[in-house]
Motif scaffolding. Structure first.
Motif, PDB file in Angstrom:
ATOM      1  N   UNK A 114      15.313 -54.451  16.853  1.00 29.08           N
ATOM      2  CA  UNK A 114      15.904 -54.878  17.909  1.00 29.08           C
ATOM      3  C   UNK A 114      16.601 -56.048  17.912  1.00 29.08           C
ATOM      4  N   UNK A 115      17.787 -56.218  18.625  1.00 29.75           N
ATOM      5  CA  UNK A 115      18.862 -57.164  18.520  1.00 29.75           C
ATOM      6  C   UNK A 115      19.127 -58.224  19.819  1.00 29.75           C
ATOM      7  N   UNK A 116      18.484 -57.593  20.752  1.00 28.33           N
ATOM      8  CA  UNK A 116      18.842 -58.285  21.943  1.00 28.33           C
ATOM      9  C   UNK A 116      17.824 -57.989  23.136  1.00 28.33           C
ATOM     10  N   UNK A 119      16.603 -54.424  24.262  1.00 27.10           N
ATOM     11  CA  UNK A 119      15.636 -53.678  23.437  1.00 27.10           C
ATOM     12  C   UNK A 119      14.143 -54.039  23.628  1.00 27.10           C
ATOM     13  N   UNK A 120      14.137 -54.939  24.844  1.00 25.25           N
ATOM     14  CA  UNK A 120      12.944 -55.380  25.302  1.00 25.25           C
ATOM     15  C   UNK A 120      11.950 -54.609  25.802  1.00 25.25           C
ATOM     16  N   UNK A 121      12.278 -53.385  26.323  1.00 26.87           N
ATOM     17  CA  UNK A 121      11.323 -52.395  26.917  1.00 26.87           C
ATOM     18  C   UNK A 121      10.512 -51.584  25.674  1.00 26.87           C
ATOM     19  N   UNK A 122      11.345 -51.301  24.693  1.00 31.89           N
ATOM     20  CA  UNK A 122      10.934 -50.790  23.527  1.00 31.89           C
ATOM     21  C   UNK A 122       9.966 -51.590  22.727  1.00 31.89           C
ATOM     22  N   UNK A 123      10.331 -52.908  22.525  1.00 34.28           N
ATOM     23  CA  UNK A 123       9.457 -53.817  21.710  1.00 34.28           C
ATOM     24  C   UNK A 123       7.930 -53.995  22.653  1.00 34.28           C
ATOM     25  N   UNK A 148      13.682 -62.208  21.373  1.00 36.33           N
ATOM     26  CA  UNK A 148      14.852 -61.458  21.616  1.00 36.33           C
ATOM     27  C   UNK A 148      16.254 -62.318  22.041  1.00 36.33           C
ATOM     28  N   UNK A 149      15.801 -63.498  22.728  1.00 39.34           N
ATOM     29  CA  UNK A 149      16.905 -64.369  23.423  1.00 39.34           C
ATOM     30  C   UNK A 149      17.752 -65.073  22.171  1.00 39.34           C
TER      31      UNK A 149
END
Length: 150
Positions: A114-116, A119-123, A148-149
């Motif tokens: 995840x890079x940003x 990708x929050x939902x996936x994480x 992620x921020x």
């Protein structure tokens, strides 16, 4: 011993001790369990995962109610809600600390790549499933957002 048996044992103890807050909390758990069992159909037992989700929901309801009461300056109504939440929380698995949750979040972010914030939902999905019952979604969400921020 299953959740329902533990609740019944604690209810007996609360009745003997004349502990009305505990009794009210335990009756709420029992009621929610019976309701969930009737929804699943006759003769079907709730899974341990379903029981944990149900207890988490009850705790969240109590905390949300207490927060609303506090906003309105009604400490007299907020205190019983928080007291009930504490009693109901005893039926949840051991809760993880923020540091422990953070370790799982960091490992998941690395594993997923995840890079940003996109990708929050996936994480969140992976971490929430892994830590089911051991941490509340709001805490997980706050930690994932912070990581992620960066």
């Amino acid at each position: 011993m299953g959740l329902q048996q533990r609740v019944m044992e604690d209810m007996k103890a609360a009745m003997k001790a004349k502990d009305t807050v505990a009794l009210e909390s335990l009756r709420a758990i029992k009621s929610a369990l019976l309701l969930a069992q009737t929804e699943t159909g006759p003769g079907k037992e709730l899974s341990e995962e379903d029981e944990v989700k149900l207890v988490q929901k009850l705790v969240k309801q109590r905390k949300d109610s207490a927060a609303i009461y506090k906003e309105q300056g009604r400490e007299d109504l907020a205190e019983p809600e928080l007291a009930q939440a504490l009693i109901i929380e005893k039926f949840l698995p051991e809760q993880l600390t923020e540091e422990e949750i953070e370790k799982v979040v960091v490992q998941t972010i690395d594993a997923v790549g995840a890079s940003g914030m996109k990708d929050m939902g996936k994480v969140m999905g992976i971490v929430s499933q892994e830590l089911a019952g051991q941490a509340d979604g709001k805490t997980i969400s706050n930690i994932v957002k912070a990581k992620l921020a960066n």
